[in-house]
Design an enzyme around this catalytic site. Structure first.
Site, PDB file in Angstrom:
ATOM      1  N   CYS A  75     -47.926  -2.280  15.967  1.00 37.75           N
ATOM      2  CA  CYS A  75     -48.225  -3.533  16.670  1.00 37.75           C
ATOM      3  C   CYS A  75     -47.130  -4.568  16.389  1.00 37.75           C
ATOM      4  O   CYS A  75     -46.016  -4.431  16.867  1.00 37.75           O
ATOM      5  CB  CYS A  75     -49.611  -4.030  16.300  1.00 37.75           C
ATOM      6  SG  CYS A  75     -50.277  -5.238  17.482  1.00 37.75           S
ATOM      7  N   HIS A 117     -53.517   0.570  16.740  1.00 41.43           N
ATOM      8  CA  HIS A 117     -54.183   0.480  15.450  1.00 41.43           C
ATOM      9  C   HIS A 117     -55.152   1.658  15.320  1.00 41.43           C
ATOM     10  O   HIS A 117     -55.665   2.165  16.310  1.00 41.43           O
ATOM     11  CB  HIS A 117     -54.972  -0.822  15.334  1.00 41.43           C
ATOM     12  CG  HIS A 117     -54.128  -2.051  15.316  1.00 41.43           C
ATOM     13  ND1 HIS A 117     -53.352  -2.394  14.238  1.00 41.43           N
ATOM     14  CD2 HIS A 117     -53.941  -3.018  16.250  1.00 41.43           C
ATOM     15  CE1 HIS A 117     -52.721  -3.531  14.505  1.00 41.43           C
ATOM     16  NE2 HIS A 117     -53.059  -3.924  15.717  1.00 41.43           N
TER      17      HIS A 117
END
Length: 490
Positions: free
Chosen positions: A329, A427
């Site tokens: 991310c 994630h």
């Protein structure tokens, strides 16, 4: 319909754990129960079934209740992006960034969002199990409170107060908290739970007797200290590790000031063949097989922090010696050539150079991308699932060599031509056994033991429900849930 609230004498007293335990205890008896946290401040979050964002702890509590996470379970989420400010998320959607004073004024509006979500959950479930935040006795925050007694008073619900005896001073915590509440709030507290006890119960009993006599309120039970227990942390980084094998893979994660979703690394911390090391400010990055740049709520600021601590030099040295580098991310965004925030979503508007290890740029956009996704890793074609929470839109030639082929037809992240650097927006990519094993093999581990993290989390939730049955006054708990002393049913 009944609402029962768990409040704590301190942060990390055990509120999240007790709510998780009570949700599973009720659910496995057939009671329709939903978790709820009016206001949460955390950088660990999850994507909901309705496409929103809530605190990670509430997603775990939803699993305990055998439900898919929903944005109504945490209607107000605060994600700090500075020491005095945070992104305010209402009903799963980013609303604005506010400093503490502005949010204090906004809480009257936020309270309506809280009550709307509670009303919907109350209409759909037999019991709403609520988690407070911090302590109800934080005097400076009591005006306009929506997270603790302010909410409990608004919906007229009973409260259980939990305290951590392992910290010491448990009786002072409980009595002191009670003394700082108003008369109506004191009456709302229906009992105490003492958490993390280890020792001889016979030595504790005189204190319990005194507490009941002093306050006129029952001790609902004493939960034992669990040395080998794991439940995803709401905010603080859990550095405990299980026993490791003789041969391990060394994985190092720099702890950035606004690190987000560090629960990504729980499967590695619990893996018997992984030595996971978190490196903090002032610490050099040690030799490692795999470096992971984690998610971040303030990517440019955290990248500047990384550089100021000499970690960029260590990253480049790590790559020269043949180590692997993974960015997740915000960590992915750092790997590119440039990061731009023209709207000032994570700080002052502006841009900065990335690490330049992959040929792409990232521009932060107003609308956050929130998705639960499935796909296949480019490494070995193994199935992977995870979730995306990011405002950045990344473009550039490096992304043509994707790290993950998603089932919805999109490409995610990038893998360098030499195979040393991998970046992804996903994630949770270590949670699936096959994907975790493939990533560990890529990082240099030969034969990888299969560890089913999702099954481990389910076992721990069941274990918590067993503790409720063994150590708490279940008859009184059923009464507080509006079920009487009988066996629970819908």
């Amino acid at each position: 319909m009944t609402t029962l609230m768990v409040q704590g004498t301190t942060s990390d007293a055990g509120k999240s754990t007790l709510v998780t335990a009570l949700c599973r205890w009720l659910a496995r008896q057939g009671v329709a129960v939903a978790p709820f946290k009016p206001q949460n401040m955390a950088l660990n979050s999850a994507v909901t079934a309705d496409g929103g964002e809530i605190g990670r702890a509430q997603a775990v509590q939803a699993q305990a209740a055998n439900l898919a996470p929903h944005s109504d379970m945490n209607p107000v989420l605060l994600k700090p992006n500075s020491d005095i400010g945070a992104q305010v998320i209402i009903h799963g959607r980013a609303f604005a960034s506010m400093d503490a004073a502005a949010y204090h004024d906004y809480k009257r509006v936020a309270m309506q969002a809280v009550l709307d979500s509670h009303r919907r959950l109350s209409a759909a479930y037999r019991v709403v199990m609520v988690e407070g935040a911090g302590s109800p006795a934080e005097i400076n925050l009591r005006a306009g409170d929506i997270a603790n007694m302010g909410f409990a008073e608004a919906v007229d619900c009973p409260v259980i107060l939990i305290a951590d005896i392992d910290r010491g001073g448990v009786f002072a915590h409980l009595v002191g908290t009670l003394e700082l509440l108003s008369a109506s709030e004191q009456a709302r507290v229906r009992g105490f739970v003492i958490n993390r006890f280890r020792g001889d119960m016979a030595l504790l009993q005189p204190g319990l007797d005194w507490l009941e006599q002093r306050t006129g309120k029952p001790v609902l039970g004493v939960l034992p200290y669990l040395t080998d227990f794991h439940l995803e942390a709401e905010d603080a980084i859990d550095t405990r590790q299980t026993d490791k094998a003789a041969t391990t893979l060394t994985v190092v994660v720099p702890v950035l000031p606004r690190i987000s979703n560090h629960t990504d690394f729980d499967p590695l911390r619990l893996h018997p063949q992984v030595d996971l090391q978190f490196v903090g400010p002032g610490q050099p990055i040690p030799p490692a097989d795999l470096l992971i740049l984690p998610g971040s709520k303030s990517v440019r600021a955290d990248l500047a922090f990384l550089r100021a601590h000499g970690w960029e030099t260590a990253i480049r040295r790590h790559l020269r010696y043949g180590g692997r580098l993974l960015g997740i991310c915000g960590g992915l965004q750092m790997l590119g050539r440039r990061i731009a925030d023209p709207l000032g979503l994570e700080g002052a508007p502006g841009e900065c150079a990335g690490l330049g290890l992959l040929d792409f740029t990232t521009v932060l956009a107003a609308e956050k991308q929130l998705r639960n996704v499935q796909g296949r890793l480019a490494l070995e074609g193994e199935a992977v699932s995870g979730y995306e929470i990011h405002a950045g839109v990344s473009t550039g030639p490096a992304l043509e060599r994707a790290a993950v082929e998603l089932d919805d037809g999109r490409h995610d992240g990038a893998l360098s031509a030499d195979g040393q650097v991998l970046g992804t927006y996903l994630h949770g990519l270590f949670e699936g056994p096959a994907a975790c094993a493939a990533l560990l093999r890529w990082a240099g581990l030969g034969t990888v033991d299969t560890v089913d993290y999702l099954a481990l989390r389910e076992r721990e939730i069941e274990r918590l429900a067993d503790l409720v049955e063994a150590h708490l006054d279940t008859a009184r708990l059923r009464e507080l849930c509006g079920l009487g002393g009988r066996t629970c049913s819908n």
